[in-house]
Design a protein around this motif. Structure first.
Motif, PDB file in Angstrom:
ATOM      1  N   ASN A   2      10.269   0.181 -19.035  1.00  0.00           N
ATOM      2  CA  ASN A   2       9.221  -0.408 -17.998  1.00  0.00           C
ATOM      3  C   ASN A   2       8.878  -0.810 -17.860  1.00  0.00           C
ATOM      4  OD1 ASN A   2       9.961   1.263 -16.042  1.00  0.00           O
ATOM      5  ND2 ASN A   2       8.192   2.707 -15.770  1.00  0.00           N
ATOM      6  N   ASP A   6       8.546  -5.029 -16.762  1.00  0.00           N
ATOM      7  CA  ASP A   6       7.138  -5.918 -17.065  1.00  0.00           C
ATOM      8  C   ASP A   6       7.390  -6.483 -17.318  1.00  0.00           C
ATOM      9  OD1 ASP A   6       4.515  -5.126 -15.174  1.00  0.00           O
ATOM     10  OD2 ASP A   6       4.052  -5.775 -16.987  1.00  0.00           O
ATOM     11  N   THR A  32      12.349   5.088 -12.760  1.00  0.00           N
ATOM     12  CA  THR A  32      10.090   6.115 -11.919  1.00  0.00           C
ATOM     13  C   THR A  32       9.731   4.994 -10.346  1.00  0.00           C
ATOM     14  OG1 THR A  32       9.107   4.889 -13.590  1.00  0.00           O
ATOM     15  CG2 THR A  32       9.879   7.255 -14.168  1.00  0.00           C
ATOM     16  N   ILE A  33       9.187   6.028  -9.997  1.00  0.00           N
ATOM     17  CA  ILE A  33       8.901   4.736  -8.494  1.00  0.00           C
ATOM     18  C   ILE A  33       7.601   3.422  -9.429  1.00  0.00           C
ATOM     19  CG2 ILE A  33       6.475   5.678  -8.698  1.00  0.00           C
ATOM     20  CD1 ILE A  33       8.978   4.324  -6.158  1.00  0.00           C
ATOM     21  N   GLU A  34       7.780   3.776 -10.666  1.00  0.00           N
ATOM     22  CA  GLU A  34       6.719   2.210 -11.363  1.00  0.00           C
ATOM     23  C   GLU A  34       8.260   1.629 -12.031  1.00  0.00           C
ATOM     24  OE1 GLU A  34       6.231   5.350 -12.246  1.00  0.00           O
ATOM     25  OE2 GLU A  34       3.740   5.827 -11.507  1.00  0.00           O
ATOM     26  N   THR A  35       9.153   1.664 -12.407  1.00  0.00           N
ATOM     27  CA  THR A  35      10.072   1.068 -12.414  1.00  0.00           C
ATOM     28  C   THR A  35      11.001  -0.073 -11.257  1.00  0.00           C
ATOM     29  OG1 THR A  35      11.471   2.886 -14.306  1.00  0.00           O
ATOM     30  CG2 THR A  35      12.761   0.971 -13.933  1.00  0.00           C
ATOM     31  N   THR A  37       8.593  -0.682  -8.086  1.00  0.00           N
ATOM     32  CA  THR A  37       7.959  -1.007  -8.380  1.00  0.00           C
ATOM     33  C   THR A  37       7.784  -2.698  -8.914  1.00  0.00           C
ATOM     34  OG1 THR A  37       6.664   0.826  -7.351  1.00  0.00           O
ATOM     35  CG2 THR A  37       5.614  -1.280  -7.442  1.00  0.00           C
ATOM     36  N   THR A  38       7.873  -2.631  -9.930  1.00  0.00           N
ATOM     37  CA  THR A  38       7.983  -3.930 -11.003  1.00  0.00           C
ATOM     38  C   THR A  38       8.882  -5.146 -10.397  1.00  0.00           C
ATOM     39  OG1 THR A  38       7.109  -2.054 -12.608  1.00  0.00           O
ATOM     40  CG2 THR A  38       7.651  -4.241 -13.081  1.00  0.00           C
ATOM     41  N   HIS A  41       8.262  -6.664  -7.119  1.00  0.00           N
ATOM     42  CA  HIS A  41       6.939  -7.323  -7.272  1.00  0.00           C
ATOM     43  C   HIS A  41       8.060  -8.420  -8.807  1.00  0.00           C
ATOM     44  CE1 HIS A  41       2.913  -9.263  -8.024  1.00  0.00           C
ATOM     45  NE2 HIS A  41       3.526  -9.566  -9.895  1.00  0.00           N
ATOM     46  N   ASP A  67       5.244   4.688  -2.259  1.00  0.00           N
ATOM     47  CA  ASP A  67       3.824   4.943  -2.670  1.00  0.00           C
ATOM     48  C   ASP A  67       3.171   3.346  -1.922  1.00  0.00           C
ATOM     49  OD1 ASP A  67       4.526   3.549  -4.961  1.00  0.00           O
ATOM     50  OD2 ASP A  67       3.484   4.767  -5.611  1.00  0.00           O
ATOM     51  N   GLY A  69       1.990   1.226  -3.891  1.00  0.00           N
ATOM     52  CA  GLY A  69       2.088   0.703  -4.597  1.00  0.00           C
ATOM     53  C   GLY A  69       3.390  -0.553  -4.802  1.00  0.00           C
ATOM     54  N   ALA A  70       4.644   0.460  -4.226  1.00  0.00           N
ATOM     55  CA  ALA A  70       5.610  -0.017  -3.740  1.00  0.00           C
ATOM     56  C   ALA A  70       5.719  -0.629  -2.115  1.00  0.00           C
ATOM     57  CB  ALA A  70       6.766   1.392  -3.558  1.00  0.00           C
TER      58      ALA A  70
END
Length: 207
Positions: A2, A6, A32-35, A37-38, A41, A67, A69-70
Protein backbone atom coordinates in the motif's frame (compact mmCIF):
# COMPACT_ATOMS: atom_id res chain seq x y z
CA UNK A 1 2.49 -2.75 -0.92
CA UNK A 2 0.00 0.00 0.00
CA UNK A 3 2.82 2.41 0.87
CA UNK A 4 4.59 1.73 -2.43
CA UNK A 5 1.34 2.08 -4.41
CA UNK A 6 0.63 5.38 -2.63
CA UNK A 7 4.13 6.65 -3.49
CA UNK A 8 3.74 5.77 -7.17
CA UNK A 9 0.29 7.39 -7.33
CA UNK A 10 1.53 10.61 -5.73
CA UNK A 11 4.38 10.77 -8.27
CA UNK A 12 1.93 10.30 -11.14
CA UNK A 13 3.36 6.85 -11.98
CA UNK A 14 -0.07 5.25 -12.13
CA UNK A 15 0.97 2.41 -14.44
CA UNK A 16 3.62 1.32 -11.92
CA UNK A 17 0.99 1.42 -9.17
CA UNK A 18 -1.29 -0.88 -11.18
CA UNK A 19 1.59 -3.29 -11.79
CA UNK A 20 2.09 -3.48 -8.03
CA UNK A 21 -1.59 -4.42 -7.66
CA UNK A 22 -1.04 -7.24 -10.16
CA UNK A 23 2.04 -8.36 -8.23
CA UNK A 24 0.00 -8.43 -5.00
CA UNK A 25 -2.58 -10.66 -6.64
CA UNK A 26 0.10 -13.01 -8.07
CA UNK A 27 1.52 -13.40 -4.56
CA UNK A 28 -1.95 -13.95 -3.06
CA UNK A 29 -1.64 -10.76 -1.01
CA UNK A 30 -5.26 -9.61 -0.75
CA UNK A 31 -5.73 -5.88 -1.53
CA UNK A 32 -7.65 -3.89 1.08
CA UNK A 33 -10.19 -1.09 0.58
CA UNK A 34 -7.26 1.28 1.28
CA UNK A 35 -5.36 -0.22 -1.67
CA UNK A 36 -8.25 0.31 -4.08
CA UNK A 37 -9.03 3.78 -2.68
CA UNK A 38 -5.40 4.83 -3.22
CA UNK A 39 -5.52 3.56 -6.80
CA UNK A 40 -8.80 5.39 -7.49
CA UNK A 41 -7.19 8.57 -6.21
CA UNK A 42 -4.12 7.84 -8.36
CA UNK A 43 -6.31 7.43 -11.43
CA UNK A 44 -7.80 10.83 -10.64
CA UNK A 45 -4.37 12.43 -10.39
CA UNK A 46 -3.57 11.34 -13.96
CA UNK A 47 -7.15 12.19 -15.02
CA UNK A 48 -7.99 8.62 -15.99
CA UNK A 49 -11.69 8.79 -15.12
CA UNK A 50 -12.57 5.46 -16.78
CA UNK A 51 -10.01 3.53 -14.70
CA UNK A 52 -11.17 5.28 -11.53
CA UNK A 53 -14.75 4.13 -12.26
CA UNK A 54 -13.59 0.60 -13.09
CA UNK A 55 -11.67 0.26 -9.82
CA UNK A 56 -14.63 1.60 -7.86
CA UNK A 57 -17.07 -0.82 -9.52
CA UNK A 58 -14.73 -3.73 -8.73
CA UNK A 59 -15.04 -3.10 -4.98
CA UNK A 60 -18.06 -5.41 -4.40
CA UNK A 61 -16.53 -8.21 -6.51
CA UNK A 62 -13.45 -8.04 -4.27
CA UNK A 63 -15.69 -8.67 -1.24
CA UNK A 64 -15.23 -5.12 0.01
CA UNK A 65 -17.65 -2.36 0.93
CA UNK A 66 -17.11 1.15 -0.41
CA UNK A 67 -16.66 3.60 2.47
CA UNK A 68 -16.50 7.41 2.55
CA UNK A 69 -12.81 7.30 1.55
CA UNK A 70 -13.51 5.31 -1.61
CA UNK A 71 -16.42 7.58 -2.57
CA UNK A 72 -14.34 10.69 -1.90
CA UNK A 73 -11.49 9.35 -4.05
CA UNK A 74 -13.84 8.81 -6.99
CA UNK A 75 -15.61 12.15 -6.45
CA UNK A 76 -12.20 13.86 -6.48
CA UNK A 77 -11.27 12.06 -9.71
CA UNK A 78 -14.56 13.13 -11.32
CA UNK A 79 -14.19 16.75 -10.20
CA UNK A 80 -10.65 16.79 -11.63
CA UNK A 81 -12.08 15.74 -15.00
CA UNK A 82 -14.93 18.26 -14.64
CA UNK A 83 -17.64 15.58 -14.51
CA UNK A 84 -19.61 17.37 -11.82
CA UNK A 85 -22.88 15.61 -12.72
CA UNK A 86 -21.49 12.18 -11.87
CA UNK A 87 -19.80 13.56 -8.75
CA UNK A 88 -23.15 15.00 -7.58
CA UNK A 89 -24.87 11.66 -8.19
CA UNK A 90 -22.22 9.89 -6.13
CA UNK A 91 -22.75 12.32 -3.27
CA UNK A 92 -26.51 11.60 -3.40
CA UNK A 93 -25.72 7.87 -3.41
CA UNK A 94 -23.65 8.32 -0.24
CA UNK A 95 -26.65 9.90 1.47
CA UNK A 96 -28.96 7.10 0.27
CA UNK A 97 -26.57 4.47 1.63
CA UNK A 98 -26.16 6.36 4.94
CA UNK A 99 -22.46 6.97 4.30
CA UNK A 100 -21.67 10.18 6.12
CA UNK A 101 -20.54 13.13 4.00
CA UNK A 102 -17.34 14.44 5.56
CA UNK A 103 -15.14 17.51 5.22
CA UNK A 104 -13.36 16.06 2.16
CA UNK A 105 -16.67 15.38 0.38
CA UNK A 106 -17.94 18.92 0.90
CA UNK A 107 -14.64 20.67 0.14
CA UNK A 108 -14.18 18.72 -3.11
CA UNK A 109 -17.76 19.31 -4.24
CA UNK A 110 -17.57 23.03 -3.44
CA UNK A 111 -14.45 23.26 -5.60
CA UNK A 112 -16.23 21.41 -8.39
CA UNK A 113 -19.27 23.69 -8.27
CA UNK A 114 -17.09 26.81 -8.20
CA UNK A 115 -15.48 25.72 -11.46
CA UNK A 116 -18.62 24.50 -13.22
CA UNK A 117 -21.85 25.96 -11.87
CA UNK A 118 -20.72 29.15 -10.20
CA UNK A 119 -22.36 30.85 -7.25
CA UNK A 120 -25.77 29.17 -7.71
CA UNK A 121 -24.33 25.67 -7.47
CA UNK A 122 -22.20 26.59 -4.48
CA UNK A 123 -25.16 28.27 -2.79
CA UNK A 124 -27.36 25.17 -3.18
CA UNK A 125 -24.71 22.89 -1.74
CA UNK A 126 -24.14 25.36 1.11
CA UNK A 127 -27.86 25.20 1.94
CA UNK A 128 -27.75 21.40 1.95
CA UNK A 129 -24.71 21.43 4.22
CA UNK A 130 -26.27 23.76 6.79
CA UNK A 131 -29.57 21.86 6.74
CA UNK A 132 -27.65 18.71 7.71
CA UNK A 133 -25.96 20.67 10.56
CA UNK A 134 -22.50 19.91 9.19
CA UNK A 135 -19.67 22.23 10.35
CA UNK A 136 -16.91 22.46 7.71
CA UNK A 137 -13.22 22.62 8.51
CA UNK A 138 -11.24 25.87 8.47
CA UNK A 139 -9.92 25.55 4.89
CA UNK A 140 -13.48 25.13 3.58
CA UNK A 141 -14.77 28.04 5.69
CA UNK A 142 -12.04 30.36 4.38
CA UNK A 143 -12.58 29.18 0.79
CA UNK A 144 -16.34 29.78 1.01
CA UNK A 145 -15.97 33.15 2.69
CA UNK A 146 -13.58 34.31 -0.02
CA UNK A 147 -15.82 32.99 -2.80
CA UNK A 148 -18.99 34.57 -1.41
CA UNK A 149 -17.28 37.95 -0.98
CA UNK A 150 -15.76 37.85 -4.48
CA UNK A 151 -19.18 37.12 -5.96
CA UNK A 152 -20.88 39.98 -4.07
CA UNK A 153 -22.95 37.56 -1.97
CA UNK A 154 -22.28 39.15 1.40
CA UNK A 155 -25.63 37.83 2.57
CA UNK A 156 -24.18 34.32 2.30
CA UNK A 157 -20.92 35.44 3.92
CA UNK A 158 -22.76 36.82 6.96
CA UNK A 159 -25.07 33.78 6.98
CA UNK A 160 -22.03 31.46 7.09
CA UNK A 161 -20.48 33.47 9.92
CA UNK A 162 -23.67 33.38 11.99
CA UNK A 163 -24.14 29.66 11.31
CA UNK A 164 -20.65 28.86 12.60
CA UNK A 165 -21.02 31.03 15.69
CA UNK A 166 -24.39 29.45 16.49
CA UNK A 167 -22.75 26.03 16.26
CA UNK A 168 -20.19 27.12 18.87
CA UNK A 169 -17.39 27.36 16.33
CA UNK A 170 -15.16 30.43 16.30
CA UNK A 171 -14.04 30.99 12.71
CA UNK A 172 -10.39 31.48 11.80
CA UNK A 173 -9.09 35.06 11.82
CA UNK A 174 -8.51 34.90 8.06
CA UNK A 175 -12.25 34.27 7.55
CA UNK A 176 -12.98 37.37 9.60
CA UNK A 177 -10.45 39.40 7.57
CA UNK A 178 -12.24 38.46 4.36
CA UNK A 179 -15.68 39.16 5.80
CA UNK A 180 -14.78 42.51 7.36
CA UNK A 181 -13.03 43.67 4.18
CA UNK A 182 -16.06 42.72 2.07
CA UNK A 183 -18.55 44.37 4.42
CA UNK A 184 -16.59 47.59 4.90
CA UNK A 185 -15.98 47.91 1.15
CA UNK A 186 -19.75 48.10 0.75
CA UNK A 187 -20.35 50.43 3.67
CA UNK A 188 -21.74 47.76 5.99
CA UNK A 189 -19.52 48.84 8.86
CA UNK A 190 -22.01 48.00 11.62
CA UNK A 191 -22.22 44.37 10.45
CA UNK A 192 -18.42 44.19 10.27
CA UNK A 193 -18.19 45.57 13.82
CA UNK A 194 -20.69 43.03 15.18
CA UNK A 195 -18.80 40.09 13.66
CA UNK A 196 -15.50 41.45 15.01
CA UNK A 197 -17.04 41.85 18.46
CA UNK A 198 -18.20 38.23 18.43
CA UNK A 199 -14.62 37.17 17.68
CA UNK A 200 -13.27 39.19 20.63
CA UNK A 201 -15.98 37.89 22.95
CA UNK A 202 -14.68 34.39 22.28
CA UNK A 203 -11.21 35.31 23.42
CA UNK A 204 -9.70 35.51 19.95
CA UNK A 205 -7.60 38.34 18.56
CA UNK A 206 -8.17 40.22 15.31
CA UNK A 207 -5.33 40.78 12.87
Amino acid sequence: FNIRIDAYCKKGCFGDALRLLEEMERRNVVPTIETITTLIHGAGLVRNKDKAWQLFKEIPSRNMVADAGAYNALITALVRTRDIESASSLMDEMVEKCIELDSVTYHTMFLGFMRSRGIEGVSKLYQKMTQSNFVPKTRTVVMLMKYFCQNYRLDLSVCLWKYLVEKGYCPHAHALDLLVTGLCARGLVHDAFECSKQMLERGRHMS
